[in-house]
Design an enzyme around this catalytic site. Structure first.
Site, PDB file in Angstrom:
ATOM      1  N   ARG A   1      -1.371  -0.442  -8.475  1.00 59.12           N
ATOM      2  CA  ARG A   1      -2.733  -0.029  -8.116  1.00 59.12           C
ATOM      3  C   ARG A   1      -2.767   1.497  -8.165  1.00 59.12           C
ATOM      4  NH1 ARG A   1      -3.713  -0.566  -2.098  1.00 59.12           N
ATOM      5  NH2 ARG A   1      -4.347  -2.737  -2.348  1.00 59.12           N
TER       6      ARG A   1
ATOM      7  N   ASP B   1       0.848  -1.205   0.000  1.00 56.74           N
ATOM      8  CA  ASP B   1       0.000   0.000   0.000  1.00 56.74           C
ATOM      9  C   ASP B   1       0.878   1.249   0.000  1.00 56.74           C
ATOM     10  OD1 ASP B   1      -2.302  -1.535   0.210  1.00 56.74           O
ATOM     11  OD2 ASP B   1      -2.635  -1.111   2.337  1.00 56.74           O
TER      12      ASP B   1
HETATM   13  C1  LIG Z   1      -8.803  -1.205  -3.243  1.00 62.54           C
HETATM   14  C2  LIG Z   1      -8.382   0.126  -2.744  1.00 62.54           C
HETATM   15  C3  LIG Z   1      -7.119   0.283  -2.227  1.00 62.54           C
HETATM   16  C4  LIG Z   1      -6.697   1.538  -1.778  1.00 62.54           C
HETATM   17  N1  LIG Z   1      -5.399   1.695  -1.350  1.00 62.54           N
HETATM   18  C5  LIG Z   1      -4.956   2.923  -1.028  1.00 62.54           C
HETATM   19  C6  LIG Z   1      -3.588   3.158  -0.733  1.00 62.54           C
HETATM   20  O1  LIG Z   1      -2.752   2.249  -0.750  1.00 62.54           O
HETATM   21  N2  LIG Z   1      -3.203   4.420  -0.416  1.00 62.54           N
HETATM   22  C7  LIG Z   1      -4.096   5.456  -0.393  1.00 62.54           C
HETATM   23  O2  LIG Z   1      -3.685   6.591  -0.130  1.00 62.54           O
HETATM   24  N3  LIG Z   1      -5.397   5.267  -0.660  1.00 62.54           N
HETATM   25  C8  LIG Z   1      -5.860   4.039  -0.984  1.00 62.54           C
HETATM   26  N4  LIG Z   1      -7.179   3.852  -1.291  1.00 62.54           N
HETATM   27  C9  LIG Z   1      -8.168   4.933  -1.017  1.00 62.54           C
HETATM   28  C10 LIG Z   1      -8.257   5.911  -2.154  1.00 62.54           C
HETATM   29  O3  LIG Z   1      -7.110   6.726  -2.169  1.00 62.54           O
HETATM   30  C11 LIG Z   1      -9.506   6.820  -2.014  1.00 62.54           C
HETATM   31  O4  LIG Z   1      -9.434   7.524  -0.803  1.00 62.54           O
HETATM   32  C12 LIG Z   1     -10.827   6.073  -2.034  1.00 62.54           C
HETATM   33  O5  LIG Z   1     -10.818   5.042  -2.973  1.00 62.54           O
HETATM   34  C13 LIG Z   1     -11.995   7.029  -2.372  1.00 62.54           C
HETATM   35  O6  LIG Z   1     -11.844   7.564  -3.634  1.00 62.54           O
HETATM   36  P1  LIG Z   1     -12.603   7.032  -4.947  1.00 62.54           P
HETATM   37  O7  LIG Z   1     -11.569   6.793  -5.962  1.00 62.54           O
HETATM   38  O8  LIG Z   1     -13.459   5.876  -4.634  1.00 62.54           O
HETATM   39  O9  LIG Z   1     -13.433   8.245  -5.496  1.00 62.54           O
HETATM   40  P2  LIG Z   1     -14.360   9.376  -4.827  1.00 62.54           P
HETATM   41  O10 LIG Z   1     -14.495  10.400  -5.866  1.00 62.54           O
HETATM   42  O11 LIG Z   1     -13.861   9.754  -3.466  1.00 62.54           O
HETATM   43  O12 LIG Z   1     -15.715   8.586  -4.658  1.00 62.54           O
HETATM   44  C14 LIG Z   1     -16.533   8.199  -5.737  1.00 62.54           C
HETATM   45  C15 LIG Z   1     -17.813   7.603  -5.167  1.00 62.54           C
HETATM   46  O13 LIG Z   1     -17.510   6.380  -4.506  1.00 62.54           O
HETATM   47  C16 LIG Z   1     -18.248   6.240  -3.318  1.00 62.54           C
HETATM   48  N5  LIG Z   1     -17.325   6.194  -2.171  1.00 62.54           N
HETATM   49  C17 LIG Z   1     -16.002   6.508  -2.177  1.00 62.54           C
HETATM   50  N6  LIG Z   1     -15.458   6.297  -0.967  1.00 62.54           N
HETATM   51  C18 LIG Z   1     -16.455   5.869  -0.170  1.00 62.54           C
HETATM   52  C19 LIG Z   1     -16.532   5.470   1.196  1.00 62.54           C
HETATM   53  N7  LIG Z   1     -15.475   5.498   2.003  1.00 62.54           N
HETATM   54  N8  LIG Z   1     -17.735   5.081   1.690  1.00 62.54           N
HETATM   55  C20 LIG Z   1     -18.832   5.044   0.892  1.00 62.54           C
HETATM   56  N9  LIG Z   1     -18.822   5.406  -0.412  1.00 62.54           N
HETATM   57  C21 LIG Z   1     -17.649   5.805  -0.944  1.00 62.54           C
HETATM   58  C22 LIG Z   1     -19.183   7.403  -3.254  1.00 62.54           C
HETATM   59  O14 LIG Z   1     -20.397   7.032  -3.864  1.00 62.54           O
HETATM   60  C23 LIG Z   1     -18.467   8.457  -4.077  1.00 62.54           C
HETATM   61  O15 LIG Z   1     -19.353   9.391  -4.624  1.00 62.54           O
HETATM   62  C24 LIG Z   1      -7.604   2.625  -1.782  1.00 62.54           C
HETATM   63  C25 LIG Z   1      -8.868   2.467  -2.336  1.00 62.54           C
HETATM   64  C26 LIG Z   1      -9.258   1.259  -2.829  1.00 62.54           C
HETATM   65  C27 LIG Z   1     -10.616   1.134  -3.447  1.00 62.54           C
END
Ligand SMILES: Cc1cc2nc3c(=O)[nH]c(=O)nc-3n(C[C@H](O)[C@H](O)[C@H](O)COP(=O)(O)OP(=O)(O)OC[C@H]3O[C@@H](n4cnc5c(N)ncnc54)[C@H](O)[C@@H]3O)c2cc1C
Length: 305
Positions: free
Chosen positions: A182, A131
């Site tokens: 990722r 990560d």
């Molecule tokens: C598999 C995976 C691994 C990850 N690993 C890392 C990492 O190693 N380092 C790091 O910094 N970040 C990591 N993240 C988190 C990432 O950086 C974002 O903070 C997170 O994915 C929210 O952003 P989004 O791309 O979904 O888009 P956004 O624009 O934030 O969200 C799009 C839509 O998704 C839904 N959504 C998003 N988040 C949530 C939530 N928490 N609860 C409910 N609905 C939600 C909502 O409907 C929102 O409108 C990871 C995320 C995923 C999915």
């Protein structure tokens, strides 16, 4: 960045709130995002996800470990997880945080610990994703990833965050390794001199990283719940003849479960990141910061008692 998001992320680092959250949080709703307090509770969740057609990864929650002995216990726990995944025939790989493996103590310690896990995973035909954490750890994390790859380890992947200005250069530097990457937007509180404060810029940077990574020779894990980005990835792959084996979607356990299954029905690989363990407070706070409406979900559980 919204003031509420900053406030929640600041609370993620408060030891006092952490103690309080740890006491009541699982009952309040942490269970929506965390598969259990221990591996025995997580295994049936992983199996159920696999049975519905989803791939999974798992993480023993924890970060920022400050004692070497503690990192040895984390390595031992992860070795056991790899053995258990193998024994149970789960389609589950590992996602680990280097500060859980000692990066805040000593880079070499983290490097040795993660190498141990990558080697153990290889014996079990498994894979380890490293990560990405706060920006102060990015250089060391990428150095360790590169050292592992240059040392001949193929079953290891890294993460790039689109909110960081530097990620485009990092991606260009990694592409010759045909990396397994990722792509995420980024979940931590970062200053505006190194990270885009505006969501529109973070999203635009994600598109750029996505296209470069998909067009490069490696494997891209498109980790987002953002449907616009997901559809963009699908359309871009189709237009450029990039086969489905070269990318997958990744989402978080408890977030957009219907979208996860819809993509499986459309024939795409979807991996659900499914963490477990007692140290879930910071993880939960990051999930709340991503979508402050999740606070309402927690409050509803509180009122229900
Ligand atoms: C598999 C995976 C691994 C990850 N690993 C890392 C990492 O190693 N380092 C790091 O910094 N970040 C990591 N993240 C988190 C990432 O950086 C974002 O903070 C997170 O994915 C929210 O952003 P989004 O791309 O979904 O888009 P956004 O624009 O934030 O969200 C799009 C839509 O998704 C839904 N959504 C998003 N988040 C949530 C939530 N928490 N609860 C409910 N609905 C939600 C909502 O409907 C929102 O409108 C990871 C995320 C995923 C999915």
């Amino acid at each position: 960045m919204s003031a509420l998001r900053s406030l929640i992320l600041a609370a993620a680092d408060s030891p006092r709130l952490q103690r309080l959250g740890q006491k009541y949080g699982f009952r309040l709703g942490a269970a929506r995002f965390v598969a259990g307090q221990n591996l025995d509770e997580a295994v049936p969740v992983l199996r159920r996800l696999n049975e519905s057609g989803l791939l999974t990864n798992t993480t023993l929650l924890g970060e920022g470990v400050g004692a070497e002995a503690e990192t040895r216990a984390v390595v031992a726990a992860y070795r056991e997880v790899l053995d258990r995944i193998h024994a149970e025939g789960l389609r589950t790989n590992l996602a680990v945080k280097l500060t859980h493996l000692g990066l805040s103590i000593d880079e070499n310690l983290a490097r040795r610990n993660v190498a141990d896990l990558v080697e153990h995973a290889a014996l079990r035909g498994n894979f380890v994703r490293i990560d990405m954490e706060e920006s102060r750890h990015v250089d060391a994390t990428l150095r360790i990833y590169r050292a592992l790859r240059e040392g001949g380890h193929e079953n290891v992947g890294a993460v790039l965050q689109s909110y960081l200005f530097r990620s485009e250069d990092d991606l260009a530097a990694l592409l010759p390794l045909a990396p397994n990457l990722r792509l995420v937007k980024g979940a931590y509180l970062e200053p505006p001199d190194i990270a885009y404060p505006r969501k529109a810029d973070v999203d635009a940077a994600y598109v750029s990283l996505l296209e470069t990574s998909l067009a490069g020779g490696g494997f891209t894990a498109v980790a987002t719940h953002d449907e616009t980005l997901i559809e963009h990835a699908i359309a871009f792959a189709r237009e450029h003849g990039i086969p489905k084996e070269r990318f997958e979607f990744q989402m978080l356990y408890g977030v957009r479960p219907r979208l996860q299954l819809d993509l499986v029905r459309r024939g795409f690989d979807v991996l659900v990141a499914t963490p477990y363990g007692p140290e879930w407070y910071r993880y939960l706070m990051r999930r709340l910061a991503e979508r402050p409406a999740n606070l309402l979900f927690l409050l509803r559980n509180l009122l229900r008692g």
